[in-house]
Design a protein around this motif. Structure first.
Motif, short mmCIF file in Angstrom:
data_model
loop_
_atom_site.label_atom_id
_atom_site.label_comp_id
_atom_site.label_asym_id
_atom_site.label_seq_id
_atom_site.Cartn_x
_atom_site.Cartn_y
_atom_site.Cartn_z
N GLU A 158 -5.07 -18.50 -2.27
CA GLU A 158 -6.32 -20.21 -2.25
C GLU A 158 -6.70 -20.80 -3.79
OE1 GLU A 158 -8.41 -21.21 1.44
OE2 GLU A 158 -10.09 -19.66 0.72
N SER A 159 -7.36 -19.08 -4.23
CA SER A 159 -8.14 -19.34 -5.49
C SER A 159 -7.84 -18.12 -6.52
CB SER A 159 -9.84 -19.27 -5.41
OG SER A 159 -9.68 -18.02 -4.58
N GLY A 160 -6.44 -18.15 -6.71
CA GLY A 160 -6.51 -16.50 -8.35
C GLY A 160 -5.66 -15.73 -7.38
N CYS A 161 -5.08 -14.07 -7.04
CA CYS A 161 -4.34 -13.58 -6.75
C CYS A 161 -4.44 -12.56 -6.39
CB CYS A 161 -3.15 -13.74 -7.85
SG CYS A 161 -4.55 -12.16 -9.81
N GLU A 162 -3.90 -11.98 -5.90
CA GLU A 162 -3.75 -10.93 -5.23
C GLU A 162 -3.21 -9.23 -5.55
OE1 GLU A 162 -4.43 -8.37 -0.46
OE2 GLU A 162 -4.60 -10.50 -0.87
N ILE A 163 -3.79 -8.58 -5.86
CA ILE A 163 -2.71 -7.23 -5.78
C ILE A 163 -2.51 -6.51 -4.89
CG2 ILE A 163 -1.38 -5.91 -7.96
CD1 ILE A 163 -2.91 -8.67 -9.00
N LEU A 164 -0.69 -6.64 -4.54
CA LEU A 164 -0.25 -5.78 -3.09
C LEU A 164 -0.29 -4.82 -3.47
CD1 LEU A 164 1.62 -9.44 -1.41
CD2 LEU A 164 -0.26 -9.16 -1.20
N THR A 165 0.57 -4.69 -4.84
CA THR A 165 0.78 -2.74 -4.65
C THR A 165 -0.38 -2.25 -5.28
OG1 THR A 165 2.29 -4.20 -6.38
CG2 THR A 165 3.15 -3.63 -5.28
N LEU A 166 -1.79 -2.56 -5.33
CA LEU A 166 -2.88 -1.92 -6.35
C LEU A 166 -2.45 -0.75 -5.49
CD1 LEU A 166 -4.62 -2.23 -8.36
CD2 LEU A 166 -5.98 -2.20 -5.85
N ARG A 167 -2.28 1.01 -6.67
CA ARG A 167 -2.89 2.46 -6.15
C ARG A 167 -4.35 2.64 -6.07
NH1 ARG A 167 0.75 1.13 -10.75
NH2 ARG A 167 -1.61 1.99 -12.06
N GLU A 168 -4.41 3.16 -5.43
CA GLU A 168 -5.75 3.55 -5.23
C GLU A 168 -6.30 4.14 -6.37
OE1 GLU A 168 -5.99 6.38 -1.92
OE2 GLU A 168 -5.12 5.17 -0.68
N THR A 169 -5.66 4.86 -7.41
CA THR A 169 -5.57 5.21 -9.02
C THR A 169 -6.76 4.06 -9.49
OG1 THR A 169 -3.50 6.17 -9.18
CG2 THR A 169 -5.20 8.01 -7.65
N GLU A 170 -5.84 3.23 -9.47
CA GLU A 170 -5.75 2.14 -10.52
C GLU A 170 -7.45 1.42 -10.38
OE1 GLU A 170 -2.68 -0.93 -11.51
OE2 GLU A 170 -2.32 -0.09 -10.12
N ASN A 171 -7.96 1.37 -12.22
CA ASN A 171 -8.80 0.77 -12.37
C ASN A 171 -9.15 -0.79 -12.33
OD1 ASN A 171 -11.86 0.77 -12.27
ND2 ASN A 171 -11.59 1.52 -14.41
N LYS B 191 0.78 -1.19 -0.04
CA LYS B 191 0.02 -0.75 -0.33
C LYS B 191 0.94 0.97 -0.30
CE LYS B 191 -3.59 -2.33 2.03
NZ LYS B 191 -4.76 -2.25 2.97
N LEU B 192 1.90 1.40 0.97
CA LEU B 192 2.97 2.73 0.16
C LEU B 192 3.52 2.91 -0.38
CD1 LEU B 192 5.02 1.99 4.12
CD2 LEU B 192 2.77 3.40 3.40
N VAL B 193 4.12 1.11 -1.53
CA VAL B 193 4.70 1.99 -2.21
C VAL B 193 3.40 2.66 -3.32
CG1 VAL B 193 5.21 0.26 -4.57
CG2 VAL B 193 6.24 -0.03 -2.19
N GLY B 194 1.67 1.93 -3.22
CA GLY B 194 1.65 2.09 -4.82
C GLY B 194 1.01 4.05 -4.28
N LYS B 195 0.91 4.23 -2.49
CA LYS B 195 0.67 5.92 -2.35
C LYS B 195 1.96 6.88 -3.06
CE LYS B 195 -2.20 4.47 1.82
NZ LYS B 195 -3.41 5.84 0.83
N VAL B 196 3.03 5.64 -2.77
CA VAL B 196 3.96 7.07 -3.55
C VAL B 196 4.36 7.03 -5.11
CG1 VAL B 196 6.73 6.87 -3.86
CG2 VAL B 196 5.84 6.11 -2.12
N LEU B 197 3.34 6.13 -6.17
CA LEU B 197 3.33 6.15 -7.29
C LEU B 197 1.97 7.24 -7.26
CD1 LEU B 197 4.89 2.17 -8.41
CD2 LEU B 197 5.56 4.82 -8.78
N ASP B 198 1.08 7.22 -6.26
CA ASP B 198 0.46 7.49 -6.51
C ASP B 198 0.31 9.56 -6.44
OD1 ASP B 198 -1.79 6.08 -7.92
OD2 ASP B 198 -2.44 5.84 -5.96
N MET B 199 1.07 9.10 -5.15
CA MET B 199 1.38 11.32 -5.09
C MET B 199 2.71 11.54 -6.02
SD MET B 199 4.92 12.57 -3.40
CE MET B 199 5.72 10.95 -3.37
N ILE B 200 3.33 10.69 -6.61
CA ILE B 200 4.00 11.30 -6.96
C ILE B 200 3.53 12.18 -8.84
CG2 ILE B 200 5.04 9.63 -8.72
CD1 ILE B 200 7.84 12.37 -7.61
#
Length: 263
Positions: free
Chosen positions: A242-255, A19-28
């Motif tokens: 267990e059933s697929g995947c999760e995006i750990l670095t998802l950005r808040e602005t990412e659709n 989440k922190l990584v995503g916030k950096v990329l949104d911030m910049i």
């Protein structure tokens, strides 16, 4: 090969770092304007990570890398070193690659930015890189052979006029920056291990507008296209569920979805 399978406590730490990584990329994003230098962008990211997020920029000092983030402009494929003399100009495309350590766990992501108005071919290239990454989220699941990821990316890019850089790959990640396994982004017969719940790794295809050939500058880091064509990269840190995947670095602005059910 020793692949780390994360437990629930480790996964939660990686979610926090992601989440922190995503916030950096949104911030910049708002700072990506003509005439700003890449070292100024680096310093903004550094201060945000260290003083606001109370985290550590993993790139700084890693094998001697001198800055806190990688910033790759136009024909730079990856590992661009921020420089006070390099200033962005209208029409540039820019990749910023951010890796953060929080509570001793890593997360890693990158995305492309446009400087002002860009040529349509540059936009198409960036979209192809992003969509080739996104195409893998719909197929990742436990029991799947790892090489299906590379096969899926190549199948997508083969429908475009662009090419895949084969020299660089994704990687396992956790309480180390780089772990097993390697994640190839092209069709291959080598990644035959099967995915397991709790595996965490990056997928980070690099796509060139011209041919796939690249070279490394004398600084030992900066990689460029041999033909001078544009290059684009998108990256996320992924958890196999267990059933697929999760995006750990998802950005808040990412659709896109944060989780995918593929079973």
């Amino acid at each position: 090969m020793k692949i780390s399978i994360k437990n629930n406590q480790e996964i939660e730490k990686m979610r926090i770092a992601g989440k922190l990584v995503g916030k950096v990329l949104d911030m910049i994003k708002s700072y990506i304007v003509p005439d700003i230098s890449t070292v100024e962008l680096n310093d903004i990211c550094h201060d945000y990570i260290v003083y606001y997020q109370k985290a550590t920029p993993a790139c700084l000092g890693y094998h001697g890398f001198p800055k806190s983030v990688c910033i790759s402009v136009n024909e730079v494929v990856c590992h661009g070193i921020p420089n006070k003399h390099q200033k962005l100009k209208e029409g540039d495309i820019v990749n910023i690659d951010v890796t953060i350590i929080k509570n001793q766990y890593y997360a890693d992501s990158s995305k492309m930015f446009f400087v002002g108005k860009c040529h349509q071919k540059a936009k198409n290239l960036c979209k192809a890189a992003k969509d080739s990454l996104y195409s893998t989220f719909k197929i990742i699941k436990p029991g799947m052979q790892l090489n299906v990821i590379g096969n899926t990316i190549q199948k997508y890019i083969c429908k475009t006029p662009f090419s895949i850089v084969k020299e660089y790959c994704g990687h396992g990640i956790g309480n180390n920056f780089h772990e097993d396994p390697h994640i190839l982004h092209h069709k291959n017969k080598f990644n035959t291990i099967k995915l397991q719940k709790g595996m965490t790794f990056t997928i980070e295809p690099i796509i060139n507008a011209g041919n796939q050939e690249v070279f490394c500058e004398k600084d030992g880091w900066t990689v460029k296209t041999k033909d001078g064509s544009l290059s684009a990269q998108y990256e996320h840190t992924i958890l196999v569920t267990e059933s697929g995947c999760e995006i750990l670095t998802l950005r808040e602005t990412e659709n896109i979805h944060s989780t995918y059910i593929n079973i």
